[in-house]
Design an enzyme around this catalytic site. Structure first.
Site, PDB file in Angstrom:
ATOM      1  N   ALA A 193       0.838  -1.197   0.000  1.00  0.00           N
ATOM      2  CA  ALA A 193       0.000   0.000   0.000  1.00  0.00           C
ATOM      3  C   ALA A 193       0.872   1.246   0.000  1.00  0.00           C
ATOM      4  CB  ALA A 193      -0.926   0.001   1.223  1.00  0.00           C
ATOM      5  N   ASP A 194       0.285   2.326  -0.472  1.00  0.00           N
ATOM      6  CA  ASP A 194       0.934   3.632  -0.418  1.00  0.00           C
ATOM      7  C   ASP A 194      -0.143   4.698  -0.277  1.00  0.00           C
ATOM      8  OD1 ASP A 194       3.661   5.010  -0.807  1.00  0.00           O
ATOM      9  OD2 ASP A 194       2.315   6.178  -2.091  1.00  0.00           O
ATOM     10  N   THR A 195       0.155   5.714   0.520  1.00  0.00           N
ATOM     11  CA  THR A 195      -0.792   6.799   0.765  1.00  0.00           C
ATOM     12  C   THR A 195      -0.173   8.127   0.373  1.00  0.00           C
ATOM     13  OG1 THR A 195      -1.804   5.590   2.611  1.00  0.00           O
ATOM     14  CG2 THR A 195      -2.203   7.962   2.513  1.00  0.00           C
TER      15      THR A 195
END
Length: 226
Positions: free
Chosen positions: A79-81
Site C-alpha cells: 500500500a501507499d498513501t
C-alpha cells in the site's frame, strides 16, 4: 479437489509495510498476518502520471519486489498513501520547515488523501485505490508549531496524522473512509478479500495452529464461483 474448490486454498497474508499504523489497522480488522519487509524499494512514478493514480502505481511497484518469490500459499498486501492538495502531491516532510509549509498549505482548505492497495499472489494481482476528502480549519502558527514539535510528523504524508492532536483540533469535515486517511481503506480491503477468487473464513478448520479468533484468507478453486 471438490473440497478445495468449495473451501479454497488457505493463504498466508503478508503485510509489506513497516508502518505501525498499518499493522494496527490490519490487526483490528481481525486478519491473521505476518509482516515482511523489503529494503531499497524505490517509490518513484512517472512525472506525467495524474496525482490520483500515484498511490496505486507505487503500491504496484512495491508488489513487484515480491513477485517471483511468493509461494503458492502466500498473499502479499502492499500500500501507499499520498496527500493531494490542488495538484501538488505531499509526501513525507524532509524537516520542520517542510512540515510547516505543508500544514500551511492544508490550512483552511479541503484536500484529498488517496491510498493505493495491491493484493498479489504467485498467480494473480488485484489493485485499487480509495480517496477521502479532508477539510481543515484555518490553523494558526502556534497550533502548527505545537503539533510539529510535540508529534514530529516526519514519517507521515502531508505532515500530519488524522488520529493525532492536529486531527482532533483541525479536521472540520471528512468525506469518505477515516481509516483510509490513516493508511489503509479497511472496509474496501475487507470487501476485496471476500470477492472471488478470494474468500474470508471466519472459522478456519484448515489452520488449527492459528486458533479460531482471526479471519483467514483463502484462494478459491476454479469451479467455486461458476
Amino acid at each position: 479437489m471438490e473440497n478445495e474448490n468449495r473451501n479454497g486454498q488457505p493463504l498466508r497474508l503478508i503485510l509489506a509495510s513497516g508502518s505501525p499504523r498499518r499493522r494496527e489497522l490490519l490487526s483490528a480488522l481481525g486478519l491473521d498476518f505476518e509482516v515482511r519487509l523489503k529494503k531499497g524499494v524505490e517509490e518513484h512514478y512517472p512525472s506525467d502520471l495524474p496525482a490520483g493514480k500515484v498511490a496505486e502505481y507505487i503500491a504496484r511497484e512495491k508488489a513487484a519486489a515480491y513477485q517471483g518469490e511468493l509461494k503458492d500459499d502466500e498473499l502479499v498486501l502492499t500500500a501507499d498513501t499520498v496527500v493531494i492538495c490542488g495538484q501538488e502531491i505531499l509526501g513525507k516532510p524532509k524537516d520542520e520547515d517542510d512540515a510547516r509549509r505543508m500544514l500551511h498549505l492544508l490550512s483552511g482548505r479541503t484536500h484529498e488523501v488517496t491510498t493505493g492497495v495491491c493484493l498479489t499472489t504467485a498467480s494473480l494481482q488485484r489493485h485499487f485505490s480509495v480517496t477521502t476528502e479532508v477539510t481543515f480549519k484555518a490553523l494558526d502558527e502556534e497550533e502548527i508549531d505545537y503539533y510539529i514539535h510535540r508529534f514530529k510528523p516526519f514519517d507521515k504524508a502531508g505532515a500530519y496524522g488524522i488520529q493525532e492532536w492536529i486531527g482532533y483540533i483541525g479536521c472540520t469535515g471528512l468525506n469518505g473512509s477515516f481509516y483510509n486517511v490513516m493508511g489503509l481503506p479497511l472496509q474496501r480491503i475487507y470487501e476485496e478479500l471476500r470477492r472471488p477468487p478470494f474468500a474470508l473464513r471466519f472459522d478456519d478448520k484448515t489452520r488449527p495452529e492459528a486458533g479460531d479468533t482471526a479471519l483467514h484468507v483463502h484462494l478459491l478453486g476454479p469451479d467455486s464461483h461458476k
